[in-house]
Scaffold this active site. Structure first.
Site, PDB file in Angstrom:
ATOM      1  N   GLY A  84      12.141 -10.537 -29.821  1.00  0.00           N
ATOM      2  CA  GLY A  84      13.430 -10.159 -30.393  1.00  0.00           C
ATOM      3  C   GLY A  84      14.155  -9.207 -29.454  1.00  0.00           C
ATOM      4  O   GLY A  84      13.544  -8.574 -28.597  1.00  0.00           O
ATOM      5  N   GLY A 137       8.786 -12.073 -31.281  1.00  0.00           N
ATOM      6  CA  GLY A 137       9.702 -12.929 -32.041  1.00  0.00           C
ATOM      7  C   GLY A 137       9.589 -14.397 -31.679  1.00  0.00           C
ATOM      8  O   GLY A 137       9.847 -15.276 -32.503  1.00  0.00           O
ATOM      9  N   GLU A 160       3.229  -5.824 -29.743  1.00  0.00           N
ATOM     10  CA  GLU A 160       3.997  -4.731 -30.358  1.00  0.00           C
ATOM     11  C   GLU A 160       3.363  -3.355 -30.183  1.00  0.00           C
ATOM     12  O   GLU A 160       4.055  -2.342 -30.237  1.00  0.00           O
ATOM     13  CB  GLU A 160       4.208  -5.014 -31.855  1.00  0.00           C
ATOM     14  N   ASP A 168       4.735  -8.326 -36.297  1.00  0.00           N
ATOM     15  CA  ASP A 168       5.613  -8.731 -37.410  1.00  0.00           C
ATOM     16  C   ASP A 168       5.896 -10.230 -37.332  1.00  0.00           C
ATOM     17  O   ASP A 168       5.023 -10.996 -36.974  1.00  0.00           O
ATOM     18  CB  ASP A 168       6.884  -7.867 -37.431  1.00  0.00           C
TER      19      ASP A 168
END
Length: 389
Positions: A84, A137, A160, A168
């Protein structure tokens, strides 16, 4: 995709869009839909704009009876999607009032998780062509696809821990579905896997040569779809056949021989024990050394979040996983560890994040409890509608 003239300022030429094609098959009725992430300078990192476009178009294709399957891929050979667009989020956290930063994060993560959820629950085949880098992402888009394709140069990770966020984009769901504690190891270390590793732990379904993508499109276009009973099985056959004919040299596995050791190391009930066990694993291979270093240098807060995600939430439904992650995402924006991680790794690139706590043993349980505490009443959660169609 809009093209910019060669004389234009290079900053104007940054493209963050998604290109959509519909390829009409030889029966003149059926269509193969292709979505291409177009942000190559940023390794196809997902911006808010790209996520809105992709989500809306996938919705339309889902409702279009002529569309038989979707191929999701990235522009260029370097990356399917490197994650992301956290740099924009960092800038909001740094310069905007906290409520504005949280509102932006809610819109960004909310759209991203809705898009990921849509892919997971799609009722048509989606082939995700995971060539090159598939991280963060990018894994969110990839893992929901019915046919997950890697190539010999694929590199996959949930990294992450490097930036003080947490695994996530549905990782609470998909990492919990791997064999015992493999997901915990991948989340805690953020270690990079090759395509063979991904196949070995079932994070991917097929390994194909990069040149197979065009062959696949061509074959699907020529197919007499009226004679196909099950499009999912058919696509599996086509991808397997293309792989067999390409005679691919698969990269050597890192993960498979180490799985028993990793599972023993990660079976403990406390993060401190798991941390020590991972550091004590035999590290005569560069890959394991990198994993150990990542955990040592990563955010102690991320390690605690990840440990809880993968020890306490394996019974959650897919929709509930995304709801939990949106809470964690906004709490992470509030807390500041994430901002510092992005600053150190991606903005200033000094590689020296000043984490809030120096070691996992120093993180108070109350801090982690707070990160898991919802900001909304249940029916007011922005993703309350997921799973209630």
């Amino acid at each position: 995709m809009s093209t910019t003239s060669s004389t234009s300022n290079s900053s104007l030429a940054t493209q963050d869009t998604v290109r959509f094609q519909e390829i009409v098959c030889s029966d003149q009725q059926s269509k193969i839909a292709v979505a291409t992430l177009c942000n190559p300078k940023a390794l196809n990192a997902l911006t808010q704009n790209m996520l809105v476009l992709l989500n809306d178009q996938l919705d339309k294709w889902h409702d279009d009876d002529a569309v038989l399957c979707v191929i999701l891929n990235g522009e260029g050979e370097k990356a399917f999607c490197a994650g992301g667009d956290v740099r924009t989020l960092h800038d909001k956290m740094k310069h905007a009032p906290i409520e504005d930063a949280k509102a932006y994060a809610e819109a960004f993560f909310g759209t991203e998780y809705q898009c990921d959820y849509l892919i997971h629950t799609y009722t048509k085949p989606i082939i995700a062509w995971g060539e090159g880098i598939v991280m963060g992402g990018g894994m969110g888009l990839f893992m929901g696809a019915s046919h997950k394709v890697v190539t010999p140069d694929s590199r996959l990770a949930m990294p992450e821990i490097h930036i003080g966020l947490f695994p996530d984009v549905g990782a609470t769901y998909f990492l919990n579905r791997l064999d015992d504690d493999i997901g915990l190891f991948l989340g805690l270390t953020g270690v990079m896997m090759n395509g063979t590793d991904a196949l070995d732990v079932r994070l991917a379904d097929h390994m194909n040569a990069p040149a197979d993508k065009q062959k696949l499109l061509h074959q699907l276009q020529q197919t007499d779809w009226n004679s196909i009973e099950d499009s999912y099985d058919y696509l599996t056959e086509v991808l397997s056949e293309l792989a067999d004919n390409a005679n691919i040299a698969k990269p050597a596995t890192h993960l498979l021989p180490l799985i028993p050791d990793i599972q023993r190391a990660c079976a403990s009930d406390t993060l401190e024990e798991v941390f020590d066990n991972i550091q004590a694993l035999p590290c005569n291979e560069k890959w394991m050394q990198a994993a150990q270093r990542n955990l040592m240098d990563g955010s102690p807060i991320t390690a605690h979040i990840c440990f809880r995600q993968l020890k306490q939430y394996h019974q959650l439904s897919l929709a509930d996983c995304f709801r939990l992650e949106l809470i964690l995402g906004l709490r992470s924006v509030e807390f500041g560890e994430f901002q510092e991680g992005v600053r150190a790794r991606l903005v200033d690139k000094d590689g020296l994040p000043n984490w809030t706590y120096a070691h996992i043993s120093q993180v108070p349980k109350s801090v982690i409890d707070n990160l898991f505490t919802s900001l909304w009443r249940e029916q007011e959660h922005p993703l309350a509608m997921l799973g209630h169609h």
